[in-house]
Design a protein around this motif. Structure first.
Motif, PDB file in Angstrom:
ATOM      1  N   PRO A  24       0.834  -1.200   0.000  1.00  0.00           N
ATOM      2  CA  PRO A  24       0.000   0.000   0.000  1.00  0.00           C
ATOM      3  C   PRO A  24       0.869   1.250   0.000  1.00  0.00           C
ATOM      4  N   VAL A  25       0.381   2.319  -0.614  1.00  0.00           N
ATOM      5  CA  VAL A  25       1.210   3.518  -0.772  1.00  0.00           C
ATOM      6  C   VAL A  25       0.639   4.753  -0.080  1.00  0.00           C
ATOM      7  N   SER A  26      -0.646   4.769   0.220  1.00  0.00           N
ATOM      8  CA  SER A  26      -1.237   5.986   0.788  1.00  0.00           C
ATOM      9  C   SER A  26      -1.004   6.111   2.293  1.00  0.00           C
ATOM     10  N   ARG A  27      -0.613   5.025   2.941  1.00  0.00           N
ATOM     11  CA  ARG A  27      -0.308   5.040   4.363  1.00  0.00           C
ATOM     12  C   ARG A  27       0.959   4.222   4.595  1.00  0.00           C
ATOM     13  N   ARG A  28       1.733   4.607   5.613  1.00  0.00           N
ATOM     14  CA  ARG A  28       2.893   3.814   6.003  1.00  0.00           C
ATOM     15  C   ARG A  28       2.434   2.841   7.073  1.00  0.00           C
ATOM     16  N   LEU A  29       2.664   1.546   6.846  1.00  0.00           N
ATOM     17  CA  LEU A  29       2.116   0.502   7.698  1.00  0.00           C
ATOM     18  C   LEU A  29       3.222  -0.394   8.239  1.00  0.00           C
ATOM     19  N   PHE A  30       3.234  -0.570   9.552  1.00  0.00           N
ATOM     20  CA  PHE A  30       4.092  -1.550  10.211  1.00  0.00           C
ATOM     21  C   PHE A  30       3.216  -2.546  10.953  1.00  0.00           C
ATOM     22  N   ALA A  31       3.591  -3.811  10.873  1.00  0.00           N
ATOM     23  CA  ALA A  31       2.966  -4.853  11.684  1.00  0.00           C
ATOM     24  C   ALA A  31       3.942  -5.253  12.777  1.00  0.00           C
ATOM     25  N   ALA A  32       3.538  -5.132  14.037  1.00  0.00           N
ATOM     26  CA  ALA A  32       4.362  -5.604  15.147  1.00  0.00           C
ATOM     27  C   ALA A  32       4.245  -7.125  15.192  1.00  0.00           C
ATOM     28  N   ALA A  33       5.379  -7.811  15.016  1.00  0.00           N
ATOM     29  CA  ALA A  33       5.366  -9.252  14.776  1.00  0.00           C
ATOM     30  C   ALA A  33       5.631 -10.061  16.044  1.00  0.00           C
ATOM     31  N   HIS A  34       4.976 -11.227  16.125  1.00  0.00           N
ATOM     32  CA  HIS A  34       5.198 -12.132  17.249  1.00  0.00           C
ATOM     33  C   HIS A  34       6.385 -13.052  16.970  1.00  0.00           C
ATOM     34  N   VAL A  35       6.869 -13.705  18.004  1.00  0.00           N
ATOM     35  CA  VAL A  35       7.912 -14.709  17.832  1.00  0.00           C
ATOM     36  C   VAL A  35       7.299 -16.100  17.951  1.00  0.00           C
ATOM     37  N   ASN A  43      10.380 -23.318  27.525  1.00  0.00           N
ATOM     38  CA  ASN A  43       9.830 -21.961  27.508  1.00  0.00           C
ATOM     39  C   ASN A  43       8.862 -21.756  28.661  1.00  0.00           C
ATOM     40  N   SER A  44       9.151 -22.391  29.782  1.00  0.00           N
ATOM     41  CA  SER A  44       8.328 -22.196  30.964  1.00  0.00           C
ATOM     42  C   SER A  44       8.533 -20.795  31.519  1.00  0.00           C
ATOM     43  N   PRO A  45       7.578 -20.291  32.296  1.00  0.00           N
ATOM     44  CA  PRO A  45       7.702 -18.929  32.820  1.00  0.00           C
ATOM     45  C   PRO A  45       9.012 -18.709  33.577  1.00  0.00           C
ATOM     46  N   GLY A  46       9.706 -17.619  33.253  1.00  0.00           N
ATOM     47  CA  GLY A  46      10.960 -17.283  33.913  1.00  0.00           C
ATOM     48  C   GLY A  46      12.194 -17.863  33.267  1.00  0.00           C
ATOM     49  N   SER A  47      12.031 -18.786  32.324  1.00  0.00           N
ATOM     50  CA  SER A  47      13.178 -19.376  31.644  1.00  0.00           C
ATOM     51  C   SER A  47      13.608 -18.510  30.465  1.00  0.00           C
ATOM     52  N   PRO A  48      14.891 -18.546  30.098  1.00  0.00           N
ATOM     53  CA  PRO A  48      15.316 -17.827  28.885  1.00  0.00           C
ATOM     54  C   PRO A  48      14.525 -18.322  27.676  1.00  0.00           C
ATOM     55  N   ALA A  49      14.167 -17.411  26.796  1.00  0.00           N
ATOM     56  CA  ALA A  49      13.349 -17.768  25.634  1.00  0.00           C
ATOM     57  C   ALA A  49      14.117 -18.678  24.688  1.00  0.00           C
ATOM     58  N   VAL A  50      13.426 -19.707  24.191  1.00  0.00           N
ATOM     59  CA  VAL A  50      13.973 -20.591  23.168  1.00  0.00           C
ATOM     60  C   VAL A  50      13.084 -20.426  21.934  1.00  0.00           C
ATOM     61  N   THR A  76       4.445  -7.025  21.085  1.00  0.00           N
ATOM     62  CA  THR A  76       3.833  -8.192  20.447  1.00  0.00           C
ATOM     63  C   THR A  76       4.779  -9.382  20.449  1.00  0.00           C
ATOM     64  N   ALA A  77       6.084  -9.119  20.392  1.00  0.00           N
ATOM     65  CA  ALA A  77       7.093 -10.177  20.462  1.00  0.00           C
ATOM     66  C   ALA A  77       7.381 -10.596  21.903  1.00  0.00           C
ATOM     67  N   GLN A  78       6.551 -10.140  22.839  1.00  0.00           N
ATOM     68  CA  GLN A  78       6.603 -10.519  24.252  1.00  0.00           C
ATOM     69  C   GLN A  78       7.789  -9.905  24.989  1.00  0.00           C
ATOM     70  N   ARG A  79       8.168  -8.676  24.589  1.00  0.00           N
ATOM     71  CA  ARG A  79       9.153  -7.957  25.383  1.00  0.00           C
ATOM     72  C   ARG A  79       8.600  -7.756  26.791  1.00  0.00           C
ATOM     73  N   GLY A  80       9.369  -8.142  27.775  1.00  0.00           N
ATOM     74  CA  GLY A  80       8.923  -8.018  29.158  1.00  0.00           C
ATOM     75  C   GLY A  80       7.908  -9.065  29.574  1.00  0.00           C
ATOM     76  N   MET A  81       7.562  -9.985  28.673  1.00  0.00           N
ATOM     77  CA  MET A  81       6.595 -11.046  28.981  1.00  0.00           C
ATOM     78  C   MET A  81       7.056 -12.370  28.384  1.00  0.00           C
ATOM     79  N   GLY A  82       8.359 -12.648  28.511  1.00  0.00           N
ATOM     80  CA  GLY A  82       8.880 -13.932  28.049  1.00  0.00           C
ATOM     81  C   GLY A  82      10.086 -13.838  27.155  1.00  0.00           C
ATOM     82  N   LEU A  83      10.248 -12.725  26.412  1.00  0.00           N
ATOM     83  CA  LEU A  83      11.392 -12.577  25.520  1.00  0.00           C
ATOM     84  C   LEU A  83      12.469 -11.761  26.238  1.00  0.00           C
ATOM     85  N   ASP A  84      13.546 -12.419  26.629  1.00  0.00           N
ATOM     86  CA  ASP A  84      14.621 -11.769  27.360  1.00  0.00           C
ATOM     87  C   ASP A  84      15.536 -11.009  26.407  1.00  0.00           C
ATOM     88  N   TRP A  85      16.445 -10.202  26.948  1.00  0.00           N
ATOM     89  CA  TRP A  85      17.294  -9.346  26.130  1.00  0.00           C
ATOM     90  C   TRP A  85      18.251 -10.145  25.252  1.00  0.00           C
TER      91      TRP A  85
END
Length: 373
Positions: A24-35, A43-50, A76-85
């Motif tokens: 599309p050209v009339s608007r600039r569009l980004f989709a925030a993507a999941h992992v 991938n249990s809670p608190g574990s480093p993401a695999v 959307t990629a779970q920053r702060g909710m499962g995806l570590d740095w």
């Protein structure tokens, strides 16, 4: 095709979905993507993401094929909710190395350990993440920081942090205001719980550094506030809607202007959203509205309270639509929504034409219900 759901027999109406097309050209569009999680990883809670890197990058290619820019390493990629740095750095670098279209990446401060940090430490954490993004050639999205909320004593600290960061970036950035409905730890951002005061601080920062700001992403789920703010932005600064409830009207705009978009719901509805905005490119407003209309109930359902669990619905729909082989998430977040919630999601996705292979979707929904009910 009929599927027996706990709510009764349901006839699937999807017939194949939307094909990729030109950007599309009339608007600039980004989709925030999941992992996509590695289903055999811990991938249990608190574990480093695999992460399943092949499936994760394949999904980005899906988004690029429909003409979207990819907003990488966002909430959307779970920053702060499962995806570590550590996983976030690899995600940013892999996306940059394999980019088949525009991409922008979230810079935050989530490498800091929990607890209180100084404002200077917050600045240095941001700069570390900005450096990783700029090495890849990606555009920087300055995400809201939980650590800054804890460190700041008022608006002056936000001026100090953002002023320093915007003087250091190599090209204009996107500023992101993420409301507390998405992350309760961000309440009071910009130094005040009063949204009118916070808006004034936000706009002061933008106006003081307008040449360093490409645009702002507003995620407050308040269309009237976004429109009012949009009209106060300096010339040349874009407003990227982050409103997953009111995006059709905000993207369409009014006689005073429009919003571009950087949305988590675009991860789920990319084929339909691209088709809608291509209709807008052709000045076919009726088609624009008719394509978007059935996606709005779906989006409002996915982003229903507690809003921060919307990622579970995003991944469930990606699985139903055949973009990944399983319904597992980093941080174990696949358990964050109820079976009735996911049944309704299936129905709404079907009504919106977002099940490209209806037989596969029905097969997977049946399999999910067999182990869940």
């Amino acid at each position: 095709m009929i599927i027996d759901l706990p709510t009764g027999p349901y006839e699937v109406v999807s017939s194949g979905g939307y094909s990729p097309g030109p950007a599309p050209v009339s608007r600039r569009l980004f989709a925030a993507a999941h992992v996509v999680a590695d289903p055999l990883g811990d991938n249990s809670p608190g574990s480093p993401a695999v992460v399943d890197w092949d499936a994760t990058l394949a999904y980005r290619n899906h988004l690029w094929s429909h003409g979207f820019g990819v907003a990488e390493a966002m909430d959307t990629a779970q920053r702060g909710m499962g995806l570590d740095w550590a996983a976030t750095q690899e995600l940013i670098r892999r996306t940059g190395a394999n980019a088949a279209g525009p991409f922008a990446c979230g810079a935050g401060t989530d490498q800091l350990a929990p607890g209180t940090h100084s404002v200077d430490a917050v600045i240095q954490a941001y700069l570390e993440q900005i450096a990783v993004i700029e090495e890849t050639g990606g555009q920087v999205i300055l995400m809201a920081s939980r650590a800054l909320v804890a460190a700041a004593s008022g608006p002056d600290d936000y001026h100090r942090v953002y002023g320093h960061l915007l003087s250091q970036t190599s090209k204009p950035v996107i500023l992101h205001w993420l409301g507390p409905m998405f992350d309760p730890l961000l309440a009071g951002y910009w130094g005040s719980p009063d949204l009118d005061v916070a808006t004034d601080v936000f706009l002061e920062i933008i106006k003081s550094h307008a040449s360093a700001v490409d645009g702002v992403k507003i995620s407050l789920l308040d269309a009237s506030r976004e429109v009012a703010m949009r009209r106060r932005l300096p010339a040349g600064v874009r407003c990227y809607t982050g409103d997953d409830f009111h995006y059709p009207e905000l993207i369409l705009g009014d006689s005073h202007g429009h919003s571009d978009a950087l949305l988590g719901i675009f991860d789920a509805i990319a084929p339909a959203a691209a088709a809608a905005v291509r209709a807008l490119d052709a000045s076919d407003i009726a088609s624009y509205n008719s394509i978007f209309a059935p996606t709005v109930p779906l989006s409002r359902h996915i982003f229903g309270p507690p809003t921060y669990y919307y990622k579970t619905g995003i991944v469930f729909l990606a699985w139903l639509a055949g973009h990944q082989s399983h319904f597992k998430m980093v941080g174990g977040l696949e358990s964050a929504r109820s079976v009735p919630h996911l049944i309704m999601l299936f129905k709404l996705a079907d009504a919106a034409g977002l099940l490209p292979d209806p037989e596969l979707a029905v097969h997977r929904m049946r399999a999910f219900l067999e182990v869940s009910t």
